[in-house]
Design a protein around this motif. Structure first.
Motif, PDB file in Angstrom:
ATOM      1  N   ILE A   1       9.502  27.920  41.751  1.00 34.04           N
ATOM      2  CA  ILE A   1      10.913  28.334  41.735  1.00 34.04           C
ATOM      3  C   ILE A   1      11.274  28.875  43.123  1.00 34.04           C
ATOM      4  O   ILE A   1      10.539  29.673  43.693  1.00 34.04           O
ATOM      5  N   VAL A   2      12.401  28.398  43.653  1.00 32.38           N
ATOM      6  CA  VAL A   2      12.915  28.966  44.896  1.00 32.38           C
ATOM      7  C   VAL A   2      13.756  30.178  44.506  1.00 32.38           C
ATOM      8  O   VAL A   2      14.782  30.051  43.840  1.00 32.38           O
ATOM      9  N   ASP A   3      13.286  31.351  44.906  1.00 34.50           N
ATOM     10  CA  ASP A   3      13.918  32.592  44.479  1.00 34.50           C
ATOM     11  C   ASP A   3      14.603  33.260  45.669  1.00 34.50           C
ATOM     12  O   ASP A   3      14.408  32.869  46.823  1.00 34.50           O
TER      13      ASP A   3
ATOM     14  N   ALA B   1      21.848  24.752  55.524  1.00 27.64           N
ATOM     15  CA  ALA B   1      20.623  23.976  55.338  1.00 27.64           C
ATOM     16  C   ALA B   1      20.567  23.250  54.003  1.00 27.64           C
ATOM     17  O   ALA B   1      19.997  22.171  53.898  1.00 27.64           O
ATOM     18  N   CYS B   2      21.160  23.837  52.972  1.00 31.68           N
ATOM     19  CA  CYS B   2      21.030  23.251  51.633  1.00 31.68           C
ATOM     20  C   CYS B   2      21.826  21.954  51.521  1.00 31.68           C
ATOM     21  O   CYS B   2      23.043  21.951  51.725  1.00 31.68           O
ATOM     22  N   PRO B   3      21.169  20.857  51.175  1.00 33.39           N
ATOM     23  CA  PRO B   3      21.884  19.581  51.048  1.00 33.39           C
ATOM     24  C   PRO B   3      22.688  19.460  49.756  1.00 33.39           C
ATOM     25  O   PRO B   3      23.424  18.500  49.575  1.00 33.39           O
ATOM     26  N   TYR B   4      22.540  20.429  48.867  1.00 40.76           N
ATOM     27  CA  TYR B   4      23.189  20.324  47.552  1.00 40.76           C
ATOM     28  C   TYR B   4      24.302  21.353  47.335  1.00 40.76           C
ATOM     29  O   TYR B   4      24.792  21.496  46.220  1.00 40.76           O
ATOM     30  N   ASP B   5      24.648  22.088  48.374  1.00 40.69           N
ATOM     31  CA  ASP B   5      25.674  23.134  48.233  1.00 40.69           C
ATOM     32  C   ASP B   5      25.360  24.097  47.099  1.00 40.69           C
ATOM     33  O   ASP B   5      26.245  24.515  46.347  1.00 40.69           O
ATOM     34  N   ALA B   6      24.084  24.428  46.964  1.00 40.21           N
ATOM     35  CA  ALA B   6      23.680  25.298  45.856  1.00 40.21           C
ATOM     36  C   ALA B   6      23.818  26.780  46.194  1.00 40.21           C
ATOM     37  O   ALA B   6      23.654  27.621  45.319  1.00 40.21           O
ATOM     38  N   LEU B   7      24.082  27.082  47.454  1.00 40.73           N
ATOM     39  CA  LEU B   7      24.182  28.486  47.863  1.00 40.73           C
ATOM     40  C   LEU B   7      25.620  28.833  48.178  1.00 40.73           C
ATOM     41  O   LEU B   7      26.383  28.014  48.676  1.00 40.73           O
ATOM     42  N   TYR B   8      25.970  30.059  47.898  1.00 44.19           N
ATOM     43  CA  TYR B   8      27.319  30.535  48.180  1.00 44.19           C
ATOM     44  C   TYR B   8      27.237  32.012  48.561  1.00 44.19           C
ATOM     45  O   TYR B   8      26.214  32.656  48.358  1.00 44.19           O
TER      46      TYR B   8
ATOM     47  N   PRO C   1      14.597  23.425  52.504  1.00 41.87           N
ATOM     48  CA  PRO C   1      15.183  23.724  53.822  1.00 41.87           C
ATOM     49  C   PRO C   1      15.793  25.120  53.894  1.00 41.87           C
ATOM     50  O   PRO C   1      15.798  25.736  54.962  1.00 41.87           O
ATOM     51  N   CYS C   2      16.277  25.651  52.787  1.00 48.02           N
ATOM     52  CA  CYS C   2      16.859  27.004  52.810  1.00 48.02           C
ATOM     53  C   CYS C   2      15.771  28.051  53.070  1.00 48.02           C
ATOM     54  O   CYS C   2      16.005  29.037  53.770  1.00 48.02           O
ATOM     55  N   VAL C   3      14.586  27.820  52.516  1.00 40.69           N
ATOM     56  CA  VAL C   3      13.472  28.745  52.729  1.00 40.69           C
ATOM     57  C   VAL C   3      13.020  28.677  54.184  1.00 40.69           C
ATOM     58  O   VAL C   3      12.753  29.703  54.820  1.00 40.69           O
TER      59      VAL C   3
ATOM     60  N   ARG D   1      23.858  23.254  41.154  1.00 39.48           N
ATOM     61  CA  ARG D   1      22.630  23.878  40.720  1.00 39.48           C
ATOM     62  C   ARG D   1      21.529  23.661  41.760  1.00 39.48           C
ATOM     63  O   ARG D   1      21.443  22.599  42.360  1.00 39.48           O
ATOM     64  N   CYS D   2      20.704  24.672  41.944  1.00 39.25           N
ATOM     65  CA  CYS D   2      19.579  24.570  42.877  1.00 39.25           C
ATOM     66  C   CYS D   2      18.530  23.602  42.339  1.00 39.25           C
ATOM     67  O   CYS D   2      18.186  23.636  41.159  1.00 39.25           O
ATOM     68  N   ASN D   3      18.030  22.761  43.219  1.00 41.46           N
ATOM     69  CA  ASN D   3      17.013  21.785  42.826  1.00 41.46           C
ATOM     70  C   ASN D   3      15.585  22.290  43.050  1.00 41.46           C
ATOM     71  O   ASN D   3      14.644  21.552  42.811  1.00 41.46           O
ATOM     72  N   HIS D   4      15.452  23.510  43.538  1.00 42.82           N
ATOM     73  CA  HIS D   4      14.136  24.092  43.801  1.00 42.82           C
ATOM     74  C   HIS D   4      13.259  23.105  44.581  1.00 42.82           C
ATOM     75  O   HIS D   4      12.168  22.727  44.159  1.00 42.82           O
ATOM     76  N   CYS D   5      13.819  22.689  45.707  1.00 40.94           N
ATOM     77  CA  CYS D   5      13.185  21.673  46.554  1.00 40.94           C
ATOM     78  C   CYS D   5      11.765  22.087  46.937  1.00 40.94           C
ATOM     79  O   CYS D   5      11.496  23.248  47.210  1.00 40.94           O
ATOM     80  N   LYS D   6      10.900  21.087  46.966  1.00 39.46           N
ATOM     81  CA  LYS D   6       9.606  21.268  47.597  1.00 39.46           C
ATOM     82  C   LYS D   6       9.891  21.285  49.097  1.00 39.46           C
ATOM     83  O   LYS D   6      10.723  20.507  49.566  1.00 39.46           O
TER      84      LYS D   6
HETATM   85  S1  SF4 Z   1      17.847  23.804  49.720  1.00 37.58           S
HETATM   86 FE1  SF4 Z   1      19.419  24.172  48.117  1.00 37.58          FE
HETATM   87  S2  SF4 Z   1      18.720  22.980  46.358  1.00 37.58           S
HETATM   88 FE2  SF4 Z   1      16.963  23.166  47.763  1.00 37.58          FE
HETATM   89  S3  SF4 Z   1      15.842  24.988  47.077  1.00 37.58           S
HETATM   90 FE3  SF4 Z   1      17.307  25.679  48.637  1.00 37.58          FE
HETATM   91  S4  SF4 Z   1      19.148  26.318  47.485  1.00 37.58           S
HETATM   92 FE4  SF4 Z   1      17.886  25.054  46.122  1.00 37.58          FE
END
Ligand code: SF4
Length: 69
Positions: free
Chosen positions: A27-29, A44-51, A10-12, A2-7
């Motif tokens: 919300i990171v959209d 970039a995502c440290p949580y493997d939330a993107l695919y 790094p994906c943004v 699940r995305c953590n909607h990081c402040k």
């Molecule tokens: S880096 Fe990963 S966990 Fe963080 S906002 Fe982006 S998709 Fe979500």
């Protein structure tokens, strides 16, 4: 995952087309129409939330928007 909607997500930061962006509510959209499928966000995502969505060949992620009431 699940995305953590990081402040300071790094994906943004890494997305070259601004397909990933932070909304005013934090919300990171994701806008799949802007995505070129470069997979930078997956690195970039440290949580493997993107695919990669195999149907569209663009990135995808969970928005985790919970509506209350
Ligand atoms: S880096 Fe990963 S966990 Fe963080 S906002 Fe982006 S998709 Fe979500």
């Amino acid at each position: 995952m699940r995305c953590n909607h990081c402040k300071d997500a790094p994906c943004v930061d890494i997305c070259p087309t601004e397909a990933l962006f932070t909304r005013e509510d934090g919300i990171v959209d994701f806008d799949k129409d802007r995505c070129i499928g470069c997979k930078s966000c997956m690195q970039a995502c440290p949580y493997d939330a993107l695919y990669i969505d195999p149907e569209t060949s663009t990135a995808a992620k969970c928005n985790y928007i919970v509506r209350i009431g």
